[in-house]
Design a protein around this motif. Structure first.
Motif, mmCIF file in Angstrom:
data_model
loop_
_atom_site.group_PDB
_atom_site.id
_atom_site.type_symbol
_atom_site.label_atom_id
_atom_site.label_comp_id
_atom_site.label_asym_id
_atom_site.label_seq_id
_atom_site.Cartn_x
_atom_site.Cartn_y
_atom_site.Cartn_z
ATOM 1 N N GLU A 193 -7.152 3.503 11.016
ATOM 2 C CA GLU A 193 -6.709 3.526 9.620
ATOM 3 C C GLU A 193 -6.538 2.112 9.085
ATOM 4 O O GLU A 193 -6.863 1.818 7.940
ATOM 5 N N CYS A 194 -6.022 1.215 9.925
ATOM 6 C CA CYS A 194 -5.841 -0.167 9.487
ATOM 7 C C CYS A 194 -7.151 -0.950 9.512
ATOM 8 O O CYS A 194 -7.173 -2.132 9.174
ATOM 9 N N SER A 195 -8.236 -0.310 9.929
ATOM 10 C CA SER A 195 -9.547 -0.933 9.818
ATOM 11 C C SER A 195 -10.269 -0.404 8.592
ATOM 12 O O SER A 195 -11.437 -0.699 8.382
ATOM 13 N N VAL C 69 0.237 -2.376 -5.242
ATOM 14 C CA VAL C 69 -0.233 -1.595 -4.085
ATOM 15 C C VAL C 69 0.931 -1.027 -3.286
ATOM 16 O O VAL C 69 0.763 -0.661 -2.121
ATOM 17 N N THR C 70 2.102 -0.929 -3.915
ATOM 18 C CA THR C 70 3.273 -0.430 -3.186
ATOM 19 C C THR C 70 3.004 0.954 -2.620
ATOM 20 O O THR C 70 2.555 1.845 -3.318
ATOM 21 N N GLY C 71 3.263 1.110 -1.321
ATOM 22 C CA GLY C 71 3.142 2.424 -0.714
ATOM 23 C C GLY C 71 1.715 2.901 -0.495
ATOM 24 O O GLY C 71 1.502 4.020 -0.043
ATOM 25 N N HIS C 72 0.728 2.067 -0.803
ATOM 26 C CA HIS C 72 -0.649 2.481 -0.541
ATOM 27 C C HIS C 72 -0.878 2.615 0.955
ATOM 28 O O HIS C 72 -0.358 1.860 1.754
ATOM 29 N N LYS C 73 -1.732 3.592 1.331
ATOM 30 C CA LYS C 73 -2.041 3.786 2.743
ATOM 31 C C LYS C 73 -2.867 2.606 3.257
ATOM 32 O O LYS C 73 -3.584 1.970 2.477
ATOM 33 N N PRO C 74 -2.804 2.364 4.563
ATOM 34 C CA PRO C 74 -3.493 1.191 5.130
ATOM 35 C C PRO C 74 -4.964 1.095 4.748
ATOM 36 O O PRO C 74 -5.449 -0.001 4.451
ATOM 37 N N HIS C 75 -5.680 2.238 4.750
ATOM 38 C CA HIS C 75 -7.123 2.104 4.518
ATOM 39 C C HIS C 75 -7.412 1.662 3.089
ATOM 40 O O HIS C 75 -8.408 0.982 2.837
ATOM 41 N N LEU C 76 -6.530 2.005 2.163
ATOM 42 C CA LEU C 76 -6.708 1.544 0.786
ATOM 43 C C LEU C 76 -6.456 0.048 0.688
ATOM 44 O O LEU C 76 -7.124 -0.661 -0.074
ATOM 45 N N VAL C 83 -5.436 -6.952 5.497
ATOM 46 C CA VAL C 83 -5.529 -6.351 6.833
ATOM 47 C C VAL C 83 -4.359 -6.824 7.676
ATOM 48 O O VAL C 83 -3.663 -7.773 7.313
ATOM 49 N N ARG C 84 -4.144 -6.167 8.810
ATOM 50 C CA ARG C 84 -3.061 -6.560 9.698
ATOM 51 C C ARG C 84 -3.462 -6.317 11.145
ATOM 52 O O ARG C 84 -4.353 -5.522 11.430
#
Lengths: 325, 299, 260
Positions: A193-195, C69-76, C83-84
């Motif tokens: 998901e983080c990708s 982008v508050t609360g946006h899911k990681p893929h968004l 990225v992290r």
């Protein structure tokens, strides 16, 4: 193996699949052929779900939606089979679209348990709804898609067409970039998901496609068997599909197909000894999970690696799969 | 709505009410016995025993043969049969179960295989026709309009006694303490000097003991056949999900809830309604609170 | 100052009775390296999880390049350029280095469902461009020689660099690194530090979360110190190092008093 050899083998296999029914008049053999092809649709579509990391024990429930949807459309509404097939497939897909987003958030054992229960609930609902489904007595005299398909051999070709389409679709999905994303989800959802992979959306897409294919199988089986009953869609049927995936090897589509052939042929080899069959199945299931969880494919790989070390002369470096050179 | 209320009216009849209560208690107790064993195996060895119902089946058959063929009085046949099945099952522990300890997914499918082997092995040995264990007592107990068959009461008493014994065992014996420690954290328990191999065998023995006893009692109420184990297994799942997998108090709570629901709803609305209700509730629970009423969420 | 790349305003998270993060605010500009430091339990990882969409904040705002982008899911967020990395499970253990990076480059690689099934020209172009990009990332991270090796067989320090690579493969504008030097030897830590500097040179802003004071102050342009979910101090490394409240949080009251 060169590309030419590979293409050659595929062509040979394709020709064999198309030609063999004409080499024999044995209706029973044709019947086994139909069974293997139709079951392969279910096993390969379940494989898609397994490749996202979820083992579903309610695949048969979607077969039921496809079967009853199709049969009721044809027999009660008098519409031709292609419409019935569409209705059945759409019914299965709709159910998947409704429950997918909810159940796919569950992990591992909870997903197995909830799908097990959902499968039971669907079966019980079919049994209770006598007016619509005929209850536990089921529905008789289901018409074939067309007069010509009354013969097992003719149905074989119908089944072959749909099986090739369905398995081809599964293979294409797994080999595409979407398939790469599925692998990432299976190996590490959070990291995927983080990708950038929209995990929930992709899982639901796979679920809907896979369950729609199961619905398709349901319709084809119902119009082949000419008889429909809730017992055809019990937890045992779902379990058998899981077993096919497990025995063949859960990490590849070929494994699901090998498992299908194995599980459909075995009862035929042990004909008349029904109890022994089940005991044998059980023993294989236990032995596979205890000692060779990767299934037949893993066993084949290990044997292959063993043969390679035997063939290489002592002292010579043996190539490891994936080595940089 | 009126229909629902009028159906519930039937419960106001004291005879019916008495039966519903006794049924509720006996079903609850049997379900708790099955679920406890199941949850022990999960909590300590992380094994999902899909074959658990079959040990109930074996317990029922042992009881049946000892009373019917050997003509032993039930008070001897019951404990001997139950302990005998548990002891004989240690062979299966060595042959089958120990490969799956701490391997949850493999255990689910592998023990499904064992389940099939036991059911159809049973069919080969005993064939599918149903048998009835002779009732331990033909008398009834009457208090005004309330009529309670004595054999039901005996089932209730034995089941409750077994649960009490289990409670004492798990709380006040060294083995029980070791098992609770192992259920919390196997590795830490090992460093504390607990012999995991021995604990696993003890837990397995106790779990099968409880299942076999549940099966024998079940055989007092229902018919005995190789397919006897299928319903208790389903019930064990439901109870354990309700109460929380691996939680012993959870199994007790879940068993009580399920047993009474089945008795009340089944009597008023029929078996199908009861099944739909139980399944529906558990499905909802899995969606919103998969760790059950008394379980803890995994981090 | 022009619009900052990343702007965090009064970000807070409450878990039942526990206030894990309270009123956290900071900005990150283009090509900046911001360090977030604090003792264990200060709420650093929760702060990263809040910004990167892994957890939803109770209140507060996150703005990326001017867009909320508050609360946006990681893929968004990956789509938007953020990225992290993770402290543990940094990589796809069973896959090769190249495959790991290709997975990280998902948003560049994926042409749409039908397009990838039919292998359209657009899909093929995306694949070729991504393959070239992945080779490039492998090159400047020094991973070319291990391209075909399975990630789990690599030394831990290299795995951490690969973890960074997965994030960088997505062509982000900013990368959040969660404890990138945790568990590494001094030599490996230096390698990570140099890699982070390379990342900044390539025009990517970096937020580094760690508890190692030396590592952070050596590397970062600015430092934010957290304690108990709140900001304790904020500024240049030198200022923060000599801040008595910071010294107290790390070394205790007696040491802080001894400084004076």
């Amino acid at each position: 193996m060169t590309k030419a050899t590979k293409t050659g083998l595929w062509a040979l296999g394709g020709i064999a699949l198309v030609v063999w029914p004409w080499l024999t008049e044995d209706k029973f053999l044709h019947h086994v052929g139909v069974l293997i092809l139709l079951t392969a649709i279910g096993a390969s579509s379940l494989h898609l779900i397994v490749r996202t990391g979820h083992v579903s024990l309610c695949h048969a429930a979607f077969m039921a939606f496809g079967a009853y949807g199709s049969v009721l459309t044809v027999m009660r509404l008098g519409l031709p089979w292609p419409v019935g097939l569409l209705v059945g497939t759409a019914a299965a897909a709709s159910l998947a679209a409704m429950i997918g987003p909810i159940v796919l958030r569950l992990t591992g054992k909870y997903f197995v348990l909830i799908t097990f229960l959902i499968g039971e609930v669907v079966r019980m609902a079919i049994v209770e709804n006598v007016a619509l489904t005929g209850g536990s007595n089921g529905i008789f005299n289901v018409p074939p898609p067309a007069e010509i398909f009354l013969s097992n051999r003719a149905y074989y070709y119908l089944a072959l067409a749909f099986a090739v389409l369905s398995i081809g679709l599964c293979a294409r999905i797994l080999g595409s970039e979407f398939g790469r994303a599925m692998n990432a989800i299976k190996d590490g959802e959070r990291l995927a998901e983080c990708s950038g992979v929209p995990v929930v959306r992709f899982k639901v897409m796979v679920f809907i496609i896979a369950c729609a294919l199961a619905g398709m199988q349901g319709s084809l089986m119902a119009h082949y068997n000419k008889v429909l009953s809730p017992e055809n869609f019990s937890g045992i049927i779902s379990l058998n599909l899981v077993v096919m995936n497990v025995i063949g090897g859960m990490s590849s589509l070929a494994g699901a197909l090998i498992g299908t052939v194995f599980m459909v042929m075995l009862p035929e080899l042990l004909r008349g000894w029904v109890n022994l069959q089940q005991i044998f199945f059980g023993a294989i299931l236990f032995a596979t999970m205890a000692f060779m969880p990767g299934g037949i494919i893993e066993a084949a790989r290990r044997i292959g690696a063993l043969l390679r070390t035997v063939r290489a002369p002592a002292g010579a470096p043996v190539a490891r799969p994936g080595a940089a050179e | 709505m009126l229909d629902v209320l009028s159906r519930l009216d039937i419960l106001l009849n004291p005879t019916v009410l008495g039966q519903v209560v006794v049924n509720g208690i006996s079903l609850s107790a049997i379900y708790i016995l099955v679920a406890l064993g199941f949850t022990l195996l999960f909590g300590i060895m992380r094994v999902v025993n899909f074959a658990h119902g079959e040990f109930a089946m074996l317990g029922a058959f042992a009881f049946y043969h000892l009373t019917k063929d050997f003509n032993w009085p039930w008070m001897i046949a019951l404990p001997v049969g139950v302990v005998g099945v548990a002891a004989a099952s240690l062979f299966l522990e060595w042959l089958v179960f120990r490969w799956f300890y701490q391997r949850m997914f493999e255990s689910m499918i592998g023990l499904l295989g064992l389940n099939m082997m036991l059911i159809y092995g049973g069919v080969l040995i005993w064939d599918t026709h149903e048998r009835n264990i002779p009732a331990v007592s033909q008398d009834v107990f009457m208090a005004g309009d309330v009529i309670i068959p004595i054999d039901r009461l005996i089932v209730v008493v034995i089941a409750l006694a077994a649960l009490a014994a289990f409670y004492v065992f798990i709380r006040h014996t060294r083995a029980g303490l070791a098992m609770r420690a192992a259920a919390q954290d196997v590795e830490t328990a090992e460093t504390q000097g607990v012999d995991t191999r021995w604990i696993y065998r003890v837990a397995f023995f106790v779990a099968i003991l409880l299942a076999a006893l549940a099966g024998s009692l079940w055989g007092q109420i229902y018919a005995v056949s190789p397919h006897l184990g299928e319903r208790p297994l389903m019930m064990a799942f439901i109870v354990v999900i309700l109460g929380g997998m691996g939680s012993i108090p959870g199994a007790a709570l879940g068993g009580a809830l399920l047993g009474f629901t089945e008795s009340v709803v089944g009597t008023a609305f029929g078996a199908a309604a009861s099944a739909f209700l139980s399944f529906g509730v558990v499905i909802l629970l899995l969606v919103f609170r998969p760790w059950g009423i008394l379980g803890t969420p995994e981090s | 100052m022009t619009t900052p790349l990343l702007k965090v305003e009064l970000l807070s998270k409450r878990f039942g009775g526990l206030q894990a993060v309270a009123d956290l605010s900071y900005e990150v500009g283009d090509r900046e390296i911001l360090g977030i430091i604090g003792p264990n339990g200060a709420g650093k990882t929760t702060a990263v999880n809040l910004v990167s969409g892994v957890i939803e904040p109770t209140s507060g705002r996150v703005t990326l390049m001017g867009r909320e982008v508050t609360g946006h899911k990681p893929h968004l967020l990956v789509e938007s350029g953020l990225v992290r990395t993770f402290q543990s499970t940094t990589v796809f253990a069973g896959s090769t280095v190249r495959e790991n990076l290709k997975r990280g480059a998902f948003r560049l690689l994926y042409p749409g469902f039908l397009a990838t099934l039919l292998d359209t020209p657009k899909a093929r172009a995306a694949r070729q461009q991504t393959e070239a990009h992945v080779e490039e990332v492998m090159h400047w991270l020094g991973l070319e020689r291990v391209g075909d090796q399975v990630a789990s067989s690599l030394p831990y320090g290299i795995q951490k660099v690969l973890g960074m690579g997965i994030g960088l493969a997505a062509k982000p504008r900013i990368i959040l690194l969660d404890e990138p030097a945790a568990g590494l030897s001094a030599e490996e830590t230096d390698h990570v530090r140099d890699t982070i500097r390379l990342v900044r040179e390539r025009g990517i802003a970096v937020v580094v979360i760690d508890h190692n004071m030396r590592f952070i102050t050596d590397l970062c342009d600015r430092v934010l110190v957290m304690a108990q979910g709140r900001e304790l101090a904020h500024g240049l490394p030198k200022e923060v190092l000599s801040n008595p409240a910071v010294i107290e949080a790390y070394l205790g009251k007696r040491y802080a008093k001894a400084q004076h």
